[in-house]
Write an enzyme that holds these catalytic residues in place. Structure first.
Site, PDB file in Angstrom:
ATOM      1  N   GLY A   1       0.823  -1.197   0.000  1.00 16.87           N
ATOM      2  CA  GLY A   1       0.000   0.000   0.000  1.00 16.87           C
ATOM      3  C   GLY A   1       0.861   1.252   0.000  1.00 16.87           C
ATOM      4  O   GLY A   1       2.078   1.196  -0.243  1.00 16.87           O
ATOM      5  N   PHE A   2       0.254   2.378   0.288  1.00 16.45           N
ATOM      6  CA  PHE A   2       0.936   3.668   0.239  1.00 16.45           C
ATOM      7  C   PHE A   2       2.094   3.743   1.238  1.00 16.45           C
ATOM      8  O   PHE A   2       3.273   3.777   0.860  1.00 16.45           O
ATOM      9  CB  PHE A   2      -0.095   4.771   0.489  1.00 16.45           C
ATOM     10  CG  PHE A   2       0.466   6.128   0.795  1.00 16.45           C
ATOM     11  CD1 PHE A   2       1.554   6.629   0.089  1.00 16.45           C
ATOM     12  CD2 PHE A   2      -0.117   6.917   1.774  1.00 16.45           C
ATOM     13  CE1 PHE A   2       2.066   7.890   0.368  1.00 16.45           C
ATOM     14  CE2 PHE A   2       0.379   8.180   2.056  1.00 16.45           C
ATOM     15  CZ  PHE A   2       1.471   8.669   1.357  1.00 16.45           C
ATOM     16  N   ILE A   3       1.782   3.744   2.510  1.00 16.78           N
ATOM     17  CA  ILE A   3       2.836   3.830   3.524  1.00 16.78           C
ATOM     18  C   ILE A   3       3.678   2.563   3.512  1.00 16.78           C
ATOM     19  O   ILE A   3       4.908   2.611   3.657  1.00 16.78           O
ATOM     20  CB  ILE A   3       2.235   4.082   4.918  1.00 16.78           C
ATOM     21  CG1 ILE A   3       1.438   5.386   4.929  1.00 16.78           C
ATOM     22  CG2 ILE A   3       3.337   4.125   5.984  1.00 16.78           C
ATOM     23  CD1 ILE A   3       0.669   5.623   6.218  1.00 16.78           C
TER      24      ILE A   3
ATOM     25  N   TYR B   1     -14.721   4.057  10.810  1.00 17.77           N
ATOM     26  CA  TYR B   1     -13.278   3.884  10.658  1.00 17.77           C
ATOM     27  C   TYR B   1     -12.562   4.251  11.954  1.00 17.77           C
ATOM     28  O   TYR B   1     -11.725   3.486  12.455  1.00 17.77           O
ATOM     29  CB  TYR B   1     -12.757   4.755   9.516  1.00 17.77           C
ATOM     30  CG  TYR B   1     -11.252   4.893   9.507  1.00 17.77           C
ATOM     31  CD1 TYR B   1     -10.448   3.811   9.174  1.00 17.77           C
ATOM     32  CD2 TYR B   1     -10.632   6.100   9.844  1.00 17.77           C
ATOM     33  CE1 TYR B   1      -9.057   3.930   9.174  1.00 17.77           C
ATOM     34  CE2 TYR B   1      -9.257   6.218   9.842  1.00 17.77           C
ATOM     35  CZ  TYR B   1      -8.469   5.135   9.508  1.00 17.77           C
ATOM     36  OH  TYR B   1      -7.100   5.248   9.523  1.00 17.77           O
TER      37      TYR B   1
END
Length: 343
Positions: free
Chosen positions: A23-25, A175
């Site tokens: 993913g991104f991180i 969330y």
């Protein structure tokens, strides 16, 4: 793994389990680990939302090329491996934690607004998944479990700047609730293994290259570069503590190296929030174009402001952010232009 010294930190390389590693991180964290000579085992389910599967596959390909070119691969051809699966799978979790030094748990469903559409899925992945993986790590005798939490746990009721000891009991979205629930489960589970190091890192509005396409900075810059209008929620006075992904990666590594025994939360933010109006102005300068701004009502679940007290992370982890906004935005513009992602 052999005893060849890690060239960056002066110790033998280690093998890490990085959940959500494409993913991104996760991509940026895995790259940093590979570059310093460590081995990485990634688990990711490659689901298409909210982070697109195509971007995850691109991130995996980039990491494989980096691993092949790294000195780590010369000593350990298996320095980078990817497992496709979900962190809620107990049998898989047992296999994932074998022969790793520690767990860097980034996997989870992100996004405030999507969480209202499927709250049960958010609770299952973010809360149950964390409990499942932590249980596997405890049973395996692993001494370190780093958890990626969120500034969203603070909601709108916490006095700012938010301190880690402030109550976080009124979440504004499923969330946020799922992340706070995961933190509470970790606190309860730590009673069984009190010597285990379990830093909980509350990330504040992370941005940078490879960010999810619908997030404000990547979305806005893409549209500004194309000369299209951007939609700002509210009157532009909402404040966010924007933190570059490079600083977040350094924070994860600092927590892995320096966090004390037990479960302890740490804010990782810039400590210098900006209004959305200020952000739009800065993005216009970074893109070299005047933004065209439209306004819309604030969506359900968005908090009024995020603002981190980062003194604990500095004091106990030896961490502080270094990337200023202008520098950080320039990295996003360069990525969008280089990869054609602005078109």
């Amino acid at each position: 793994m052999n005893g060849e010294a890690n060239s960056e930190i002066g110790r033998p390389p280690r093998r890490w389990l990085v959940t959500g590693g494409v993913g991104f991180i996760g991509h940026h964290l895995c790259a940093a680990l590979i570059e310093r000579g460590d081995a990485v085992r990634v688990v990711d389910d490659y689901s298409d939302a909210p982070y697109p599967t195509a971007m995850k596959e691109q991130n995996e390909a980039t990491l494989r090329r980096l691993a092949l070119a790294s000195h780590a691969s010369q000593a350990n051809p298996d320095c980078f491996e990817v497992v496709r699966g979900c962190i809620t799978d107990r049998a898989l979790g047992k296999k994932l934690v074998e022969n790793v030094h520690g767990v860097l748990h980034l996997a989870g469903l992100a996004g405030v607004r999507p969480s209202f559409v499927d709250p049960a899925r958010y609770a299952r992945v973010n809360t149950e998944g964390t409990a499942t993986l932590l249980d596997a790590a405890q049973r395996e005798g692993i001494g370190l479990f780093v958890f990626a939490s969120s500034s969203s746990v603070y909601g709108n009721t916490t006095a700012l700047p938010a301190h880690e000891d402030a109550p976080a009991i009124v979440p504004e979205s499923p969330y946020a609730a799922s992340k706070r629930a995961a933190e509470l489960v970790m606190l309860a589970m730590a009673r069984k293994v009190p010597h285990m190091r379990c830093p909980m890192l509350r990330f504040f509005t992370v941005y940078g290259p490879r960010q999810r396409p619908e997030m404000a900075i990547s979305l806005f810059l893409r549209k500004i570069l194309r000369g299209e209008p951007i939609t700002v929620f509210g009157d532009g006075s909402m404040r966010r503590d924007f933190t570059h992904v490079t600083d977040i990666v350094h924070g994860v590594l600092a927590a892995a190296d320096n966090a004390p025994e037990g479960v302890r939360p740490y804010n990782l933010g810039s400590g210098a929030p900006l209004t959305l109006t200020e952000l739009v102005s800065a993005m216009g300068k970074a893109a070299g174009k005047e933004p065209i701004v439209e306004h819309a009502p604030v969506p359900l679940g968005d908090v009024d402001a995020t603002f981190a007290d980062i003194s604990r992370a500095h004091r106990e982890l030896g961490w502080q952010p270094e990337i200023k906004l202008a520098e950080g935005l320039a990295t996003v513009v360069a990525w969008l232009v280089r990869d054609g992602a602005q078109s």
